[in-house]
Design an enzyme around this catalytic site. Structure first.
Site, PDB file in Angstrom:
ATOM      1  N   TYR A   1     -15.350  19.289 -15.678  1.00 49.01           N
ATOM      2  CA  TYR A   1     -15.793  17.897 -15.530  1.00 49.01           C
ATOM      3  C   TYR A   1     -16.685  17.802 -14.289  1.00 49.01           C
ATOM      4  CZ  TYR A   1     -15.484  12.852 -14.865  1.00 49.01           C
ATOM      5  OH  TYR A   1     -15.781  11.530 -14.679  1.00 49.01           O
TER       6      TYR A   1
ATOM      7  N   LYS B   1      -8.768   7.413 -19.210  1.00 51.22           N
ATOM      8  CA  LYS B   1      -9.165   7.922 -20.528  1.00 51.22           C
ATOM      9  C   LYS B   1      -8.079   7.620 -21.570  1.00 51.22           C
ATOM     10  CE  LYS B   1     -12.625   9.221 -18.033  1.00 51.22           C
ATOM     11  NZ  LYS B   1     -12.690  10.540 -17.409  1.00 51.22           N
TER      12      LYS B   1
ATOM     13  N   ARG C   1       0.829  -1.215   0.000  1.00 51.91           N
ATOM     14  CA  ARG C   1       0.000   0.000   0.000  1.00 51.91           C
ATOM     15  C   ARG C   1       0.859   1.258   0.000  1.00 51.91           C
ATOM     16  NH1 ARG C   1      -1.563   1.707   4.546  1.00 51.91           N
ATOM     17  NH2 ARG C   1      -2.531  -0.148   5.418  1.00 51.91           N
TER      18      ARG C   1
ATOM     19  N   ASP D   1      -5.754  19.865 -15.005  1.00 54.34           N
ATOM     20  CA  ASP D   1      -6.319  18.577 -15.397  1.00 54.34           C
ATOM     21  C   ASP D   1      -6.051  18.415 -16.897  1.00 54.34           C
ATOM     22  OD1 ASP D   1      -7.919  16.445 -16.212  1.00 54.34           O
ATOM     23  OD2 ASP D   1      -9.570  16.948 -14.855  1.00 54.34           O
TER      24      ASP D   1
HETATM   25  C1  LIG Z   1     -12.852  11.070 -16.129  1.00 54.98           C
HETATM   26  C2  LIG Z   1     -12.314  12.373 -15.707  1.00 54.98           C
HETATM   27  C3  LIG Z   1     -11.982  12.629 -14.366  1.00 54.98           C
HETATM   28  C4  LIG Z   1     -12.196  11.599 -13.256  1.00 54.98           C
HETATM   29  O1  LIG Z   1     -11.365  10.484 -13.413  1.00 54.98           O
HETATM   30  P1  LIG Z   1     -11.775   8.965 -13.000  1.00 54.98           P
HETATM   31  O2  LIG Z   1     -10.634   8.159 -13.509  1.00 54.98           O
HETATM   32  O3  LIG Z   1     -13.088   8.666 -13.665  1.00 54.98           O
HETATM   33  O4  LIG Z   1     -11.894   8.950 -11.517  1.00 54.98           O
HETATM   34  C5  LIG Z   1     -11.457  13.882 -14.062  1.00 54.98           C
HETATM   35  N1  LIG Z   1     -11.293  14.828 -15.008  1.00 54.98           N
HETATM   36  C6  LIG Z   1     -11.621  14.620 -16.293  1.00 54.98           C
HETATM   37  C7  LIG Z   1     -11.414  15.711 -17.295  1.00 54.98           C
HETATM   38  C8  LIG Z   1     -12.136  13.389 -16.692  1.00 54.98           C
HETATM   39  O5  LIG Z   1     -12.468  13.194 -17.979  1.00 54.98           O
END
Ligand SMILES: *Cc1c(COP(=O)(O)O)cnc(C)c1O
Length: 383
Positions: free
Chosen positions: A104, A203, A52, A178
């Protein structure tokens, strides 16, 4: 090696991985949860005590991502949201963050709830408006973080990262970006002044819609980064060894996938832009997009695989359009090899202002003419 190599080479070779013991060019999947100590009670491998807090299985994936972002260190997490939570957990009560008012939805919703509970103030800015960003940062004396998501999800607003970095640093704040939608192949925020880059590796980085993962990458080891490292170590939102090895495998082809998806998206955006049943297309690659000039400066090699478009008609007609699609999959998420489409108004509460006739399109790597044909037949009203 003296000559720097390109992202495609770093990704394809998983940063020159060769296993020192076996010569294997793929890291072994190491599922051990604990690590032995020697006769003197010292860990046999420094740093490895319990899986962990540190785990050899995700080190290589972190190395690849750090190099792609041109950062010092990357940390993988159990999800994108877990990575974001680790950043916010390091704030003290009384802190203030500056966030986009359109972003998001999962991040917007979680930060609003968490910051209220933790007595952290939020000032919001309009992500396509530099005046609003400046005003939000300068609204109070204290600013801890400025958060940027560009292009934003699903309204595709463009925020100037370089300007955000200048304003954040002048206020003594960190800039966190992000970078999920553009990927490090199209935008490298750390080179534009950001301090930390965040990814939903679920993604495009993984790209095959089969792993949930998140990541943070730092420009250097500032004190705040050290608190985040401690947060993951202690709170333990780590990625599983299997997911880390899947992600490392996915990243080997990220350059090809992103290139192809961007080309497809550019073709589809132009097709939808001139379609008689479409009211508008939100895609920063179109010259008509209000953020196109900034996007051209901070994105290289393409404008991404995500776009939104507005159907001529109401909610019912918009849902009828996606109901007629035969190839495109009606599902949430983005950055996978298969094209996904989603009616965001059905997902987000009305307060976010996403129009009822908006469809978000996450373009994949299929033959673009097949995608265009499917969209065209779905857009045409049935007699
Ligand atoms: C999907 C996404 C998130 C969240 O990520 P997870 O892997 O689903 O927890 C945050 N920001 C953006 C722009 C996203 O597309």
């Amino acid at each position: 090696m003296t000559r720097p190599v390109a992202p495609a080479t770093i990704a394809a070779k998983a940063d020159h991985y060769v296993d020192a013991q076996s010569g294997a060019i793929v890291p072994p999947l190491n599922t051990s949860t604990t690590f032995a100590r020697d006769t003197g009670n010292q860990p046999m491998n420094a740093g490895h005590v319990y899986a962990r807090d540190n785990n050899p299985s995700f080190v290589q994936a972190e190395r690849v991502l750090a190099r792609l972002e041109n950062g010092e260190q990357a940390l993988l997490f159990a999800s994108g949201m877990a990575a974001i939570a680790a950043v916010f957990y390091t704030l003290e009560s009384g802190a203030r963050v500056v966030l986009p008012q359109s972003m998001y939805w999962g991040v917007f919703s979680w930060t609003r709830q968490y910051c209220a509970r933790a007595s952290i103030a939020i000032s919001y800015y309009a992500p396509d408006d530099a005046v609003s960003l400046r005003a939000a940062i300068q609204a109070e004396e204290r600013t801890d973080f400025v958060w940027v998501e560009t292009p934003s999800n699903p309204m595709m607003h463009i925020t100037d990262i370089r300007l955000a970095a200048e304003l954040a640093h002048a206020a003594g704040a960190l800039l966190i970006v992000d970078n999920t939608v553009p990927t490090p192949l199209l935008t490298r925020p750390l080179e534009l002044g950001a301090d930390i880059v965040m990814h939903s590796a679920t993604k495009s980085l993984n790209g095959h819609s089969d792993v949930i993962a998140g990541a943070l990458v730092s420009r250097d080891s500032h004190p705040h980064w050290q608190r985040i490292v401690t947060e993951r170590h202690d709170a333990g939102a780590v990625i599983s060894p299997f997911d880390a090895s899947m992600l490392l495998r996915g990243m080997r082809t990220v350059v090809l996938r992103v290139e192809r998806a961007c080309q497809n998206a550019a073709r589809i955006a132009r097709f939808l832009h001139q379609h008689e049943r479409v009211e508008g297309v939100l895609y920063p690659g179109l010259e008509s997009h209000p953020g196109h000039d900034i996007a051209r400066q901070q994105m290289c090699g393409g404008y991404g695989s995500l776009m939104s478009f507005l159907v001529k008609g109401d909610r019912a007609e918009t849902l009828a359009v996606i109901g007629r699609l035969q190839l495109l999959v009606r599902a949430t998420s983005l950055g996978g090899v298969e094209t996904l489409i989603e009616h965001r108004h059905s997902i987000e509460p009305p307060e976010t202002g996403v129009p009822e006739n908006l469809l978000r399109l996450a373009v994949g790597i299929e033959e673009v003419d097949d995608l265009i044909h499917d969209l065209d037949q779905a857009l045409r009203p049935t007699a």
